[in-house]
Design a protein around this motif. Structure first.
Motif, PDB file in Angstrom:
ATOM      1  N   LEU A 193     -17.006  35.543  -2.555  1.00  0.00           N
ATOM      2  CA  LEU A 193     -18.337  35.619  -2.272  1.00  0.00           C
ATOM      3  C   LEU A 193     -18.651  35.366  -0.695  1.00  0.00           C
ATOM      4  O   LEU A 193     -18.268  34.303  -0.125  1.00  0.00           O
ATOM      5  N   ASP A 194     -19.326  36.534  -0.112  1.00  0.00           N
ATOM      6  CA  ASP A 194     -19.540  36.226   1.395  1.00  0.00           C
ATOM      7  C   ASP A 194     -20.566  35.608   1.755  1.00  0.00           C
ATOM      8  O   ASP A 194     -21.647  36.048   1.634  1.00  0.00           O
ATOM      9  N   LEU A 195     -20.572  34.525   2.339  1.00  0.00           N
ATOM     10  CA  LEU A 195     -21.496  34.075   3.237  1.00  0.00           C
ATOM     11  C   LEU A 195     -20.960  33.648   4.564  1.00  0.00           C
ATOM     12  O   LEU A 195     -21.586  32.555   5.173  1.00  0.00           O
ATOM     13  N   ALA A 196     -20.020  34.547   5.026  1.00  0.00           N
ATOM     14  CA  ALA A 196     -19.482  34.157   6.460  1.00  0.00           C
ATOM     15  C   ALA A 196     -20.157  35.298   7.251  1.00  0.00           C
ATOM     16  O   ALA A 196     -20.199  35.021   8.363  1.00  0.00           O
ATOM     17  N   SER A 197     -20.326  36.264   6.524  1.00  0.00           N
ATOM     18  CA  SER A 197     -20.642  37.279   7.830  1.00  0.00           C
ATOM     19  C   SER A 197     -22.143  37.519   8.157  1.00  0.00           C
ATOM     20  O   SER A 197     -22.761  36.742   7.613  1.00  0.00           O
ATOM     21  N   ARG A 219     -10.738  22.597   7.214  1.00  0.00           N
ATOM     22  CA  ARG A 219     -10.254  22.288   5.911  1.00  0.00           C
ATOM     23  C   ARG A 219     -11.127  22.493   4.922  1.00  0.00           C
ATOM     24  O   ARG A 219     -11.071  23.137   3.910  1.00  0.00           O
ATOM     25  N   TRP A 220     -12.477  22.314   4.979  1.00  0.00           N
ATOM     26  CA  TRP A 220     -13.604  22.358   4.201  1.00  0.00           C
ATOM     27  C   TRP A 220     -13.906  23.992   4.143  1.00  0.00           C
ATOM     28  O   TRP A 220     -14.005  24.426   2.812  1.00  0.00           O
ATOM     29  N   ALA A 221     -13.647  24.603   5.040  1.00  0.00           N
ATOM     30  CA  ALA A 221     -13.891  26.017   4.934  1.00  0.00           C
ATOM     31  C   ALA A 221     -12.622  26.849   4.178  1.00  0.00           C
ATOM     32  O   ALA A 221     -12.968  27.532   3.452  1.00  0.00           O
ATOM     33  N   ALA A 222     -11.444  26.435   4.553  1.00  0.00           N
ATOM     34  CA  ALA A 222     -10.223  26.888   3.848  1.00  0.00           C
ATOM     35  C   ALA A 222     -10.342  26.496   2.284  1.00  0.00           C
ATOM     36  O   ALA A 222     -10.034  27.231   1.728  1.00  0.00           O
ATOM     37  N   ASP A 223     -10.944  24.997   1.995  1.00  0.00           N
ATOM     38  CA  ASP A 223     -10.931  24.858   0.582  1.00  0.00           C
ATOM     39  C   ASP A 223     -12.054  25.724  -0.114  1.00  0.00           C
ATOM     40  O   ASP A 223     -11.903  26.085  -0.974  1.00  0.00           O
ATOM     41  N   GLY A 283     -12.795  30.457  -3.526  1.00  0.00           N
ATOM     42  CA  GLY A 283     -13.608  32.130  -4.012  1.00  0.00           C
ATOM     43  C   GLY A 283     -14.956  32.161  -2.980  1.00  0.00           C
ATOM     44  O   GLY A 283     -15.604  33.299  -3.289  1.00  0.00           O
ATOM     45  N   LEU A 284     -15.142  31.200  -1.910  1.00  0.00           N
ATOM     46  CA  LEU A 284     -16.321  31.399  -1.134  1.00  0.00           C
ATOM     47  C   LEU A 284     -15.805  31.398   0.220  1.00  0.00           C
ATOM     48  O   LEU A 284     -15.280  30.529   0.821  1.00  0.00           O
ATOM     49  N   ALA A 285     -16.421  32.468   0.899  1.00  0.00           N
ATOM     50  CA  ALA A 285     -16.233  32.728   2.257  1.00  0.00           C
ATOM     51  C   ALA A 285     -17.458  32.102   3.314  1.00  0.00           C
ATOM     52  O   ALA A 285     -18.489  32.546   2.902  1.00  0.00           O
ATOM     53  N   VAL A 286     -17.021  31.035   3.918  1.00  0.00           N
ATOM     54  CA  VAL A 286     -18.035  30.501   4.986  1.00  0.00           C
ATOM     55  C   VAL A 286     -17.601  30.632   6.325  1.00  0.00           C
ATOM     56  O   VAL A 286     -16.414  30.519   6.460  1.00  0.00           O
ATOM     57  N   GLY A 287     -18.417  30.652   7.341  1.00  0.00           N
ATOM     58  CA  GLY A 287     -18.167  30.470   8.759  1.00  0.00           C
ATOM     59  C   GLY A 287     -17.912  28.946   9.140  1.00  0.00           C
ATOM     60  O   GLY A 287     -18.116  27.958   8.435  1.00  0.00           O
ATOM     61  N   THR A 325     -15.882  20.931  -2.827  1.00  0.00           N
ATOM     62  CA  THR A 325     -14.718  20.925  -1.421  1.00  0.00           C
ATOM     63  C   THR A 325     -15.384  19.978  -0.446  1.00  0.00           C
ATOM     64  O   THR A 325     -14.507  19.963   0.419  1.00  0.00           O
ATOM     65  N   ARG A 326     -16.358  19.387  -0.511  1.00  0.00           N
ATOM     66  CA  ARG A 326     -16.934  18.476   0.471  1.00  0.00           C
ATOM     67  C   ARG A 326     -15.956  17.384   1.004  1.00  0.00           C
ATOM     68  O   ARG A 326     -15.218  16.683   0.249  1.00  0.00           O
ATOM     69  N   PRO A 327     -15.573  17.274   2.212  1.00  0.00           N
ATOM     70  CA  PRO A 327     -14.919  16.177   2.844  1.00  0.00           C
ATOM     71  C   PRO A 327     -15.322  14.869   2.387  1.00  0.00           C
ATOM     72  O   PRO A 327     -16.588  14.569   2.517  1.00  0.00           O
TER      73      PRO A 327
END
Length: 385
Positions: free
Chosen positions: A32-36, A323-327, A332-336, A373-375
């Motif tokens: 799910l793309d929330l990074a572009s 790490r948060w972005a990787a998790d 299944g979620l892409a974030v910047g 996935t929050r640190p």
């Protein structure tokens, strides 16, 4: 040893957790793309991809040369006329990238002896334009018209203020009307980068200058990118016809650069025409951003209130942001992920893109994954407001 200093810098980056790597994405990503920056969800729209394909079939794979030699096609002219008309300006000039457009606008409009007043939160392309320009640059406090006014008051002669309309890190909007008023008090020009406003702000996505009542003003120049809301590639400068004529003759990133590829021109033109027909896409992008912010802050995340389509969520450190972005990606979620030196205040963030085509179910999923996935530091969340 030649380039031996590179190893030392690489070691420093690794120790600071600031190493960047390229990650190719597949054609059909399951994430799910929330990074572009595809704010309107048009990059894969059938009309936009067909616009690119038809342009390539007609004009070829590349522009073949600079715009002043062989790189200008009839399609370039169509896009420039329609883009200027849509945004409310007299003329437009298309460049190979938004970065090149910003370099052109700043360097060509700040000759020797002039003053450039630059917002501290400006994008790297505006900063580089200031560095390359022959004028003197004074950096002022972020989104502060009084600071701009004070800086202009110290200079006699030509001057220009430079700012993003929507800042890419936190997604906050510049006070454009107040900036224009400060510039007019001293006879200075205003150059603004509407990369994150076009397609999102203003009537039907006509941009932040339109929303601020500055569209078509003789002392305002706007740069835009075609690679965000319009789902294509390239950039443009919009403004008075005499400014555009000046850029054609003086902007080095126009004169000496190969023209924008026809496929990108065709895609941007198709996207612009679709946006005219479906102006509700702009409002939907803003609605999604507000919903993400409301939901995330309700769960205790420190998220900045969005003025357009960027939602910034603060992380406790560069390492934990990575790490948060990787998790999130693993779930299944892409974030910047924005870290120093990309962020001027040194605070690392997750950067979320609120796309117009996100469903309510996808918003639910994004909020859930970010929360899961929050640190944590020990057993206490570090993002409590």
């Amino acid at each position: 040893m030649a380039f031996g200093w590179i190893d030392e810098q690489a070691h420093t980056r690794r120790r600071a957790g600031l190493v960047r790597t390229l990650r190719p994405r597949p054609a059909d990503s399951p994430l799910l793309d929330l990074a572009s920056n595809d704010y309107l969800g048009l990059a894969r729209h059938p009309e936009i991809t067909e616009g690119a394909a038809e342009a390539a079939r007609t004009w070829g794979g590349g522009a073949t040369g600079s715009r002043l030699v062989t790189g200008t096609t009839q399609l370039h002219g169509e896009l420039e006329r329609e883009l200027a008309d849509f945004c409310g300006f007299e003329a437009a000039l298309v460049f190979s990238s938004g970065y090149a457009a910003n370099l052109a606008a700043v360097t060509a409009l700040a000759p020797h002896g002039s003053l450039i007043v630059s917002d501290a939160g400006n994008h790297a392309s505006l900063i580089d334009g200031c560095r390359l320009a022959r004028g003197t640059t004074q950096v002022v406090a972020h989104a502060d018209p009084d600071a701009v006014r004070k800086a202009l008051g110290t200079h006699e002669g030509q001057a220009v203020a430079v700012a993003d309309t929507v800042f890419s890190v936190d997604g906050d909007a510049a006070p454009l009307a107040a900036l224009a008023e400060a510039c007019r008090q001293y006879g200075a020009g205003l150059v603004v980068d509407d990369a994150h406003g076009l397609g999102v702000l203003g009537d039907g996505g006509r941009g932040a200058p339109w929303a601020a009542g500055l569209a078509g003003a003789p002392d305002v120049v706007v740069t835009v990118t075609l690679s965000k809301s319009l789902g294509s590639q390239g950039g443009a400068v919009l403004g008075p016809a005499r400014v555009i004529d000046h850029l054609i003759n003086a902007a080095r990133t126009f004169i000496f650069d190969t023209g924008l590829a026809p496929a990108a021109v065709g895609a941007a033109l198709a996207a612009l025409r679709l946006l005219r027909r479906e102006p509700e896409r702009a409002a939907r992008a803003r609605t999604v951003a507000k919903e993400l912010h409301t939901r995330l802050t309700a769960e205790g995340h420190e998220a900045v209130r969005p003025d357009a389509a960027v939602v910034s969520v603060r992380a406790p450190s560069p390492e934990q942001a990575v790490r948060w972005a990787a998790d999130c990606r693993a779930a299944g979620l892409a974030v910047g992920c924005f870290r120093p030196p990309s962020v001027p205040d040194g605070i690392s963030r997750l950067r979320l893109t609120a796309r117009a085509d996100l469903t309510d179910g996808q918003i639910d999923r994004a909020v859930r994954v970010i929360g899961e996935t929050r640190p944590y530091v020990g057993v206490t969340a570090v993002h409590r407001t």
